[in-house]
Design a protein around this motif. Structure first.
Motif, PDB file in Angstrom:
ATOM      1  N   VAL A  63       0.847  -1.196   0.000  1.00 34.83           N
ATOM      2  CA  VAL A  63       0.000   0.000   0.000  1.00 34.83           C
ATOM      3  C   VAL A  63       0.884   1.248   0.000  1.00 34.83           C
ATOM      4  N   PRO A  64       0.857   2.056  -1.058  1.00 34.69           N
ATOM      5  CA  PRO A  64       1.652   3.288  -1.054  1.00 34.69           C
ATOM      6  C   PRO A  64       1.052   4.342  -0.135  1.00 34.69           C
ATOM      7  N   VAL A  65       1.911   5.167   0.453  1.00 34.46           N
ATOM      8  CA  VAL A  65       1.496   6.294   1.282  1.00 34.46           C
ATOM      9  C   VAL A  65       1.970   7.568   0.578  1.00 34.46           C
ATOM     10  N   VAL A  66       1.027   8.417   0.200  1.00 27.82           N
ATOM     11  CA  VAL A  66       1.326   9.600  -0.613  1.00 27.82           C
ATOM     12  C   VAL A  66       1.174  10.852   0.242  1.00 27.82           C
ATOM     13  N   PHE A  67       2.210  11.680   0.264  1.00 27.92           N
ATOM     14  CA  PHE A  67       2.166  12.968   0.955  1.00 27.92           C
ATOM     15  C   PHE A  67       2.040  14.063  -0.101  1.00 27.92           C
ATOM     16  N   CYS A  68       1.003  14.896   0.017  1.00 30.91           N
ATOM     17  CA  CYS A  68       0.697  15.879  -1.013  1.00 30.91           C
ATOM     18  C   CYS A  68       0.957  17.305  -0.567  1.00 30.91           C
ATOM     19  N   ALA A  69       1.215  18.165  -1.548  1.00 31.58           N
ATOM     20  CA  ALA A  69       1.331  19.601  -1.313  1.00 31.58           C
ATOM     21  C   ALA A  69      -0.056  20.228  -1.365  1.00 31.58           C
ATOM     22  N   SER A  70      -0.117  21.534  -1.169  1.00 22.29           N
ATOM     23  CA  SER A  70      -1.412  22.217  -1.124  1.00 22.29           C
ATOM     24  C   SER A  70      -2.140  22.207  -2.466  1.00 22.29           C
ATOM     25  N   ASN A  71      -1.402  21.987  -3.578  1.00 24.12           N
ATOM     26  CA  ASN A  71      -2.048  21.926  -4.896  1.00 24.12           C
ATOM     27  C   ASN A  71      -2.464  20.510  -5.266  1.00 24.12           C
ATOM     28  N   HIS A  72      -2.400  19.605  -4.277  1.00 18.41           N
ATOM     29  CA  HIS A  72      -2.838  18.213  -4.413  1.00 18.41           C
ATOM     30  C   HIS A  72      -1.899  17.361  -5.259  1.00 18.41           C
ATOM     31  N   MET A  73      -0.719  17.876  -5.563  1.00 18.74           N
ATOM     32  CA  MET A  73       0.283  17.084  -6.264  1.00 18.74           C
ATOM     33  C   MET A  73       1.133  16.325  -5.246  1.00 18.74           C
ATOM     34  N   PRO A  74       1.527  15.085  -5.554  1.00 15.37           N
ATOM     35  CA  PRO A  74       2.346  14.309  -4.610  1.00 15.37           C
ATOM     36  C   PRO A  74       3.733  14.885  -4.443  1.00 15.37           C
ATOM     37  N   ARG A  75       4.193  14.966  -3.211  1.00 12.27           N
ATOM     38  CA  ARG A  75       5.544  15.430  -2.902  1.00 12.27           C
ATOM     39  C   ARG A  75       6.435  14.278  -2.459  1.00 12.27           C
ATOM     40  N   SER A  76       5.826  13.237  -1.935  1.00 11.74           N
ATOM     41  CA  SER A  76       6.584  12.061  -1.516  1.00 11.74           C
ATOM     42  C   SER A  76       5.650  10.856  -1.561  1.00 11.74           C
ATOM     43  N   VAL A  77       6.178   9.735  -2.001  1.00 11.10           N
ATOM     44  CA  VAL A  77       5.402   8.500  -2.040  1.00 11.10           C
ATOM     45  C   VAL A  77       6.240   7.392  -1.432  1.00 11.10           C
ATOM     46  N   LEU A  78       5.712   6.758  -0.383  1.00 13.79           N
ATOM     47  CA  LEU A  78       6.385   5.619   0.238  1.00 13.79           C
ATOM     48  C   LEU A  78       5.810   4.346  -0.351  1.00 13.79           C
ATOM     49  N   ILE A  79       6.692   3.499  -0.894  1.00 13.54           N
ATOM     50  CA  ILE A  79       6.240   2.225  -1.433  1.00 13.54           C
ATOM     51  C   ILE A  79       7.116   1.114  -0.873  1.00 13.54           C
ATOM     52  N   PRO A  80       6.604  -0.116  -0.791  1.00 18.31           N
ATOM     53  CA  PRO A  80       7.405  -1.219  -0.260  1.00 18.31           C
ATOM     54  C   PRO A  80       8.518  -1.600  -1.228  1.00 18.31           C
ATOM     55  N   ILE A  81       9.576  -2.204  -0.709  1.00 16.52           N
ATOM     56  CA  ILE A  81      10.684  -2.634  -1.543  1.00 16.52           C
ATOM     57  C   ILE A  81      10.495  -4.056  -2.033  1.00 16.52           C
ATOM     58  N   GLU A  82       9.457  -4.728  -1.584  1.00 16.25           N
ATOM     59  CA  GLU A  82       9.225  -6.114  -1.972  1.00 16.25           C
ATOM     60  C   GLU A  82       7.731  -6.301  -2.221  1.00 16.25           C
ATOM     61  N   GLY A  83       7.372  -6.773  -3.421  1.00 16.65           N
ATOM     62  CA  GLY A  83       5.952  -6.890  -3.713  1.00 16.65           C
ATOM     63  C   GLY A  83       5.550  -8.104  -4.513  1.00 16.65           C
ATOM     64  N   HIS A  84       6.524  -8.931  -4.966  1.00 16.00           N
ATOM     65  CA  HIS A  84       6.205 -10.061  -5.840  1.00 16.00           C
ATOM     66  C   HIS A  84       7.208 -11.177  -5.590  1.00 16.00           C
ATOM     67  N   HIS A  85       6.751 -12.432  -5.675  1.00 14.72           N
ATOM     68  CA  HIS A  85       7.615 -13.560  -5.341  1.00 14.72           C
ATOM     69  C   HIS A  85       8.771 -13.710  -6.335  1.00 14.72           C
ATOM     70  N   ALA A  86       8.591 -13.224  -7.568  1.00 15.93           N
ATOM     71  CA  ALA A  86       9.646 -13.324  -8.579  1.00 15.93           C
ATOM     72  C   ALA A  86      10.228 -11.960  -8.905  1.00 15.93           C
ATOM     73  N   GLN A  87      10.243 -11.082  -7.914  1.00 14.11           N
ATOM     74  CA  GLN A  87      10.609  -9.693  -8.156  1.00 14.11           C
ATOM     75  C   GLN A  87      12.016  -9.542  -8.731  1.00 14.11           C
ATOM     76  N   GLY A  88      12.991 -10.272  -8.188  1.00 18.64           N
ATOM     77  CA  GLY A  88      14.370 -10.123  -8.638  1.00 18.64           C
ATOM     78  C   GLY A  88      14.523 -10.403 -10.123  1.00 18.64           C
ATOM     79  N   GLY A  89      13.984 -11.546 -10.562  1.00 15.19           N
ATOM     80  CA  GLY A  89      14.094 -11.916 -11.964  1.00 15.19           C
ATOM     81  C   GLY A  89      13.335 -10.969 -12.864  1.00 15.19           C
ATOM     82  N   ARG A  90      12.186 -10.545 -12.415  1.00 12.84           N
ATOM     83  CA  ARG A  90      11.365  -9.668 -13.253  1.00 12.84           C
ATOM     84  C   ARG A  90      11.998  -8.288 -13.386  1.00 12.84           C
TER      85      ARG A  90
END
Length: 303
Positions: A63-90
């Protein structure tokens, strides 16, 4: 049920409690939601604090966590570093993908976007045939920049002759900013879940853009936000209030024609990202791109 959590109240504390996303203010609980139902968290407010345990739980659920500025544009997005069982190969396949395949992928994305723009104009009874013709002229990698030509034709008919796409403008652009932020977060989640890296794009390649691939894959879905933004601005003006946010968030559940059936937008993004990952691995392009909804559906977005 897929839910997007939007935090707009200043001074809230966000934490985890027994499988729930919990919101408190001044020590009193003001809301909670099952963590398994959340696909994105967007934070607009000031003075918000977030517990480390909650961030870990959200990361486990991709689940990404998005921090926005006052104009509703994203300033920072936190995403996980692992999301798929075959991530390395892909990811290795993504980084080693041949230029012809990447260019063909971008061609298909651009064609899909222009066709969606044409359908959007048709839904509002605006002349759309030129866009249909443009979609047929897109070449590998869109070397002739048909996407930009289509945009110059599309925006005045969709939003009016005086419209200019400006992220810092307080008019309908503010509504578009919020809608695109929701879309970008959903695309980022789909990309990580598919085992791909969001920084390595097909076309977008700005060195400071950590979400280039998300910006690529969300392109065919942008006109859906545009339709909703037009209707919302016509009815309520340019303010981004609770009603506007709810309407735009509901787009992720919109059923889109895909393959032999229909699937919600959030799932369509996941299928698109997964098909791209498989294409990288196989060396043969097969993208799961949605088709435009019917005119009645498009005209009703945001109402």
């Amino acid at each position: 049920m897929d839910r997007i959590v939007d935090i707009t109240t200043d001074g809230c504390h966000l934490s985890r409690e027994r499988g729930f996303f919990k919101v408190t203010k001044e020590g009193a609980e003001v809301g909670r939601l099952p963590l398994d139902e959340i696909i994105t968290v967007i934070i607009h407010a000031h003075g918000v604090t977030v517990s480390g345990n909650l961030l870990a739980e959200l990361g486990e659920r991709v689940v990404p966590v998005v921090f926005c500025a006052s104009n509703h544009m994203p300033r920072s997005v936190l995403i996980p570093i692992e999301g798929h069982h075959a991530q390395g190969g892909r990811m290795r396949a993504q980084l080693q993908a041949k230029t012809p395949l990447i260019k063909q992928a971008w061609k298909e994305v651009v064609i899909s976007k222009i066709r969606m723009q044409a359908a959007a104009l048709e839904a509002f009874t605006a002349p759309h045939a030129p866009l249909t013709m443009m979609a047929r002229s897109v070449t590998s990698g869109d070397g002739n920049n048909v996407e930009a030509q289509a945009a110059r034709y599309y925006w005045p008919l969709m939003m009016g002759n005086d419209f200019r796409r400006d992220r810092n403008s307080p008019d309908v652009n503010a509504i578009l900013n919020y809608g695109y932020t929701v879309l970008r977060a959903a695309a980022s989640r789909a990309i990580v879940a598919a085992g791909l890296h969001p920084t390595v794009g097909l076309h977008h390649s700005n060195r400071s853009n950590a979400f280039a691939l998300a910006d690529d894959l969300m392109e065919p879905f942008r006109p859906l936000v545009d339709c909703a933004a037009r209707a919302l601005a016509d009815r309520n003006g340019p303010q981004v209030n609770t009603e506007v946010k709810h309407s735009l968030v509901r787009l992720i559940a919109l059923d889109l024609p895909l393959g032999d059936g229909k699937t919600p937008m959030s799932v369509a993004l996941t299928k698109l990202a997964t098909s791209l990952g498989q294409s990288f691995e196989n060396g043969k392009l097969t993208l799961a791109l949605p088709r435009p909804p019917d005119a009645l559906t498009l005209a009703g977005l945001g109402t």
